[in-house]
Design an enzyme around this catalytic site. Sequence first.
Site, PDB file in Angstrom:
ATOM      1  N   LYS A 103     -34.630 112.760 -31.705  1.00  0.00           N
ATOM      2  CA  LYS A 103     -34.124 111.986 -30.475  1.00  0.00           C
ATOM      3  C   LYS A 103     -35.575 111.353 -29.752  1.00  0.00           C
ATOM      4  O   LYS A 103     -35.079 110.239 -29.444  1.00  0.00           O
ATOM      5  CB  LYS A 103     -33.633 112.919 -29.440  1.00  0.00           C
ATOM      6  CG  LYS A 103     -34.251 114.035 -28.815  1.00  0.00           C
ATOM      7  CD  LYS A 103     -34.587 114.026 -27.273  1.00  0.00           C
ATOM      8  CE  LYS A 103     -35.489 115.280 -26.832  1.00  0.00           C
ATOM      9  NZ  LYS A 103     -36.361 115.083 -25.888  1.00  0.00           N
ATOM     10  N   CYS A 141     -36.142 117.639 -31.117  1.00  0.00           N
ATOM     11  CA  CYS A 141     -37.182 116.842 -30.619  1.00  0.00           C
ATOM     12  C   CYS A 141     -37.229 115.595 -31.478  1.00  0.00           C
ATOM     13  O   CYS A 141     -37.142 114.493 -31.120  1.00  0.00           O
ATOM     14  CB  CYS A 141     -38.525 117.511 -30.588  1.00  0.00           C
ATOM     15  SG  CYS A 141     -38.596 118.772 -29.114  1.00  0.00           S
ATOM     16  N   ARG A 196     -44.090 124.102 -31.352  1.00  0.00           N
ATOM     17  CA  ARG A 196     -42.950 124.082 -32.258  1.00  0.00           C
ATOM     18  C   ARG A 196     -41.877 125.275 -32.196  1.00  0.00           C
ATOM     19  O   ARG A 196     -42.394 126.321 -31.785  1.00  0.00           O
ATOM     20  CB  ARG A 196     -43.652 124.294 -33.768  1.00  0.00           C
ATOM     21  CG  ARG A 196     -44.441 123.004 -34.015  1.00  0.00           C
ATOM     22  CD  ARG A 196     -45.423 123.487 -35.124  1.00  0.00           C
ATOM     23  NE  ARG A 196     -46.593 124.362 -34.584  1.00  0.00           N
ATOM     24  CZ  ARG A 196     -47.517 125.116 -35.288  1.00  0.00           C
ATOM     25  NH1 ARG A 196     -47.539 124.552 -36.750  1.00  0.00           N
ATOM     26  NH2 ARG A 196     -48.362 125.947 -34.823  1.00  0.00           N
ATOM     27  N   ASP A 205     -34.098 126.891 -12.344  1.00  0.00           N
ATOM     28  CA  ASP A 205     -33.162 126.259 -13.215  1.00  0.00           C
ATOM     29  C   ASP A 205     -31.726 126.263 -12.338  1.00  0.00           C
ATOM     30  O   ASP A 205     -31.655 126.885 -11.530  1.00  0.00           O
ATOM     31  CB  ASP A 205     -32.898 127.018 -14.271  1.00  0.00           C
ATOM     32  CG  ASP A 205     -32.241 126.208 -15.634  1.00  0.00           C
ATOM     33  OD1 ASP A 205     -32.989 125.889 -16.347  1.00  0.00           O
ATOM     34  OD2 ASP A 205     -31.104 125.627 -15.153  1.00  0.00           O
ATOM     35  N   ASN A 226     -44.949 112.842 -32.534  1.00  0.00           N
ATOM     36  CA  ASN A 226     -43.813 113.265 -33.106  1.00  0.00           C
ATOM     37  C   ASN A 226     -43.435 112.224 -34.473  1.00  0.00           C
ATOM     38  O   ASN A 226     -42.861 112.391 -35.249  1.00  0.00           O
ATOM     39  CB  ASN A 226     -42.693 113.324 -32.275  1.00  0.00           C
ATOM     40  CG  ASN A 226     -42.738 114.935 -31.733  1.00  0.00           C
ATOM     41  OD1 ASN A 226     -43.403 115.957 -32.289  1.00  0.00           O
ATOM     42  ND2 ASN A 226     -41.856 115.053 -30.770  1.00  0.00           N
ATOM     43  N   GLY A 237     -37.695 117.621 -49.076  1.00  0.00           N
ATOM     44  CA  GLY A 237     -36.424 118.329 -48.948  1.00  0.00           C
ATOM     45  C   GLY A 237     -35.307 117.619 -48.152  1.00  0.00           C
ATOM     46  O   GLY A 237     -35.125 116.377 -48.412  1.00  0.00           O
ATOM     47  N   THR A 242     -40.829 115.292 -22.486  1.00  0.00           N
ATOM     48  CA  THR A 242     -41.243 114.252 -23.305  1.00  0.00           C
ATOM     49  C   THR A 242     -40.353 113.152 -22.657  1.00  0.00           C
ATOM     50  O   THR A 242     -39.097 113.226 -22.378  1.00  0.00           O
ATOM     51  CB  THR A 242     -40.586 114.461 -24.521  1.00  0.00           C
ATOM     52  OG1 THR A 242     -41.412 115.559 -25.246  1.00  0.00           O
ATOM     53  CG2 THR A 242     -40.993 113.234 -25.636  1.00  0.00           C
ATOM     54  N   THR A 292     -35.015 116.250 -22.055  1.00  0.00           N
ATOM     55  CA  THR A 292     -34.744 114.717 -21.585  1.00  0.00           C
ATOM     56  C   THR A 292     -33.971 114.329 -22.965  1.00  0.00           C
ATOM     57  O   THR A 292     -34.368 113.739 -23.953  1.00  0.00           O
ATOM     58  CB  THR A 292     -35.968 114.015 -21.760  1.00  0.00           C
ATOM     59  OG1 THR A 292     -36.845 114.359 -22.902  1.00  0.00           O
ATOM     60  CG2 THR A 292     -36.884 114.205 -20.538  1.00  0.00           C
ATOM     61  N   LYS A 296     -34.583 124.478 -38.888  1.00  0.00           N
ATOM     62  CA  LYS A 296     -35.719 125.261 -39.725  1.00  0.00           C
ATOM     63  C   LYS A 296     -35.624 126.613 -39.453  1.00  0.00           C
ATOM     64  O   LYS A 296     -34.997 127.157 -38.702  1.00  0.00           O
ATOM     65  CB  LYS A 296     -36.896 124.573 -39.040  1.00  0.00           C
ATOM     66  CG  LYS A 296     -37.309 125.108 -37.693  1.00  0.00           C
ATOM     67  CD  LYS A 296     -38.409 124.132 -37.115  1.00  0.00           C
ATOM     68  CE  LYS A 296     -39.636 125.276 -36.506  1.00  0.00           C
ATOM     69  NZ  LYS A 296     -40.631 124.481 -36.000  1.00  0.00           N
TER      70      LYS A 296
HETATM   71  C1  UDX Z   1     -41.601 119.311 -33.366  1.00  0.00           C
HETATM   72  C2  UDX Z   1     -43.181 118.945 -33.347  1.00  0.00           C
HETATM   73  O1  UDX Z   1     -43.559 119.757 -34.556  1.00  0.00           O
HETATM   74  C3  UDX Z   1     -43.814 119.740 -32.015  1.00  0.00           C
HETATM   75  O2  UDX Z   1     -45.097 119.369 -31.969  1.00  0.00           O
HETATM   76  C4  UDX Z   1     -43.107 119.151 -30.996  1.00  0.00           C
HETATM   77  O3  UDX Z   1     -43.593 119.540 -29.630  1.00  0.00           O
HETATM   78  C5  UDX Z   1     -41.329 119.285 -30.666  1.00  0.00           C
HETATM   79  O4  UDX Z   1     -41.019 118.737 -32.026  1.00  0.00           O
HETATM   80  P1  UDX Z   1     -39.887 121.485 -33.912  1.00  0.00           P
HETATM   81  O5  UDX Z   1     -38.923 120.638 -33.597  1.00  0.00           O
HETATM   82  O6  UDX Z   1     -40.119 122.814 -33.526  1.00  0.00           O
HETATM   83  O7  UDX Z   1     -41.631 120.625 -33.435  1.00  0.00           O
HETATM   84  O8  UDX Z   1     -40.126 121.526 -35.608  1.00  0.00           O
HETATM   85  P2  UDX Z   1     -41.015 120.995 -36.656  1.00  0.00           P
HETATM   86  O9  UDX Z   1     -41.754 122.421 -36.966  1.00  0.00           O
HETATM   87  O10 UDX Z   1     -42.081 119.841 -36.343  1.00  0.00           O
HETATM   88  O11 UDX Z   1     -40.133 120.608 -37.686  1.00  0.00           O
HETATM   89  C6  UDX Z   1     -39.402 119.543 -37.568  1.00  0.00           C
HETATM   90  C7  UDX Z   1     -38.420 119.271 -38.748  1.00  0.00           C
HETATM   91  O12 UDX Z   1     -39.091 118.538 -39.640  1.00  0.00           O
HETATM   92  C8  UDX Z   1     -37.621 120.406 -39.287  1.00  0.00           C
HETATM   93  O13 UDX Z   1     -36.333 120.154 -39.369  1.00  0.00           O
HETATM   94  C9  UDX Z   1     -38.287 120.909 -40.618  1.00  0.00           C
HETATM   95  O14 UDX Z   1     -37.408 121.379 -41.501  1.00  0.00           O
HETATM   96  C10 UDX Z   1     -38.790 119.521 -41.043  1.00  0.00           C
HETATM   97  N1  UDX Z   1     -40.089 119.317 -41.893  1.00  0.00           N
HETATM   98  C11 UDX Z   1     -41.281 119.820 -41.461  1.00  0.00           C
HETATM   99  C12 UDX Z   1     -39.728 118.827 -43.355  1.00  0.00           C
HETATM  100  O15 UDX Z   1     -38.772 118.577 -43.635  1.00  0.00           O
HETATM  101  N2  UDX Z   1     -41.207 119.010 -43.871  1.00  0.00           N
HETATM  102  C13 UDX Z   1     -42.106 119.273 -43.533  1.00  0.00           C
HETATM  103  O16 UDX Z   1     -43.044 119.198 -44.337  1.00  0.00           O
HETATM  104  C14 UDX Z   1     -42.159 120.081 -42.145  1.00  0.00           C
END
Ligand code: UDX
Length: 443
Positions: free
Chosen positions: A271, A268, A156, A31, A216, A261, A123, A87, A331
Amino acid sequence: MERVSVFGTGYLGATHAAGMAELGHEVIGVDTDEAKVARLQAGDLPFFEPGLPELLARHVESGRLRFTTDPAEAASEADVHFIGVGTPQKHGKHAADLTQVHAVVDALAPLLDRPAVILGKSTVPVGTAAQLTMRFQELAPAGAAVELGWNPEFLREGLAVQDTLRPDRIVLGVDPGRPGSVEEVTRRIYAPILDAGTPVIVTDLATAELAKVAANAFLATKISFINAMAEVCDAVGADVRDLADAIGHDARIGRAFLNAGLGFGGGCLPKDLRAFRARASELGVGESLAFLREVESINTRRRGRVVDLARQAVGGRLEGARIAVLGVAFKPDSDDIRDSPALDVAGRLHLEGADVLVYDPRAMANAARSWPTLAFADSVEDAVAGARLVIVATEWQEFREADPGALAKLVVERQVIDARNCLDVDAWCAAGWRYQGLGRHAS
Ligand code: UDX
């Protein structure tokens, strides 16, 4: 055992580096950020991710994992180089900013004087890998002996270790015209994962790049679909959680990612969605992804909806109203506040003059840095004491398990907005709370 390097030690890179060490490889994380490298080298993870500090400490200690700012060490010691840099979204644009990816190529390629395999994990817009292949081969003394594959990462936050060591699938893109040794090397690196029966999809570079953004985009669409249903449920007094169960039992639909919700946020989904649309427009197929604009609008509307509900709950004017916001992370099990719907809601209420007190088990330091004028509490109890309204904005276990009876004694008015539909409605109502979910019966 393979000798690998991982360029980028952010969320993706640090997790991947530790994961590769856990699989038995000798790993160098690279890095440009000296402070970050020093912390990682001391076994100290700069962000919160369950299970990762233990993995990092174990392998730094064993010497199987080390970190450096010097790409020459990676070039001389490793034969396989992962690209795991960020990215982010370009300033003022929807497209992805590939500065960090290009910086890795420019730093690493001129040092490659023997055969090497590059595996891209970041990505990127579809078409990037083909360009990078040419750039590597142009700049590297080893020329065409430097091969590139694309191996997107689907991890995730909060489950990053599990997703790295036990992924649902491995996707690998190779140049079909010159397959070379990329597939064989990748299969060797992931051997313990593949031996466990994990499916592998070997395809061309463009398909592998698309796999990530398409996944995504689909997940975001699922979330916005159920949030749109929540709007309809609100209009007719129906219950979106029961609706999600009712449709989710259909195996073709599936229950996952149907939690209505506050919507999606994080580093991720938002963007990647925008960058995907920007890339599709460049390719002349903007129409094909036009629906993603609607997916995003539905998502943004959720935040406005919670602010509106809050305004109504305190009598039409937010100014001066004491409101507790529980959760600012995008989350649970994460300290990440990038594009966080919860933090956005807290900020909007604050800007409208509400007296907001925020509590989050992990994300308050990050939130305070990006919203220095917000006020933070030390505990759930501190946040709700004297409040006229409590908003649950991130579904941390601590909030789901909070005792509504005990909290009821601390507040001025027993009003709760469950912006993640995660509370036990009956228990809260029984303790005298006026409960409002999103797309659920108000009581
Ligand atoms: C996501 C993808 O799931 C993952 O595969 C990728 O590599 C990176 O982006 P992440 O950003 O860690 O992962 O979160 P994720 O669990 O996917 O949740 C994304 C957002 O959606 C959160 O803000 C979560 O609160 C929201 N969410 C998720 C909902 O509002 N409802 C749901 O049912 C599921």
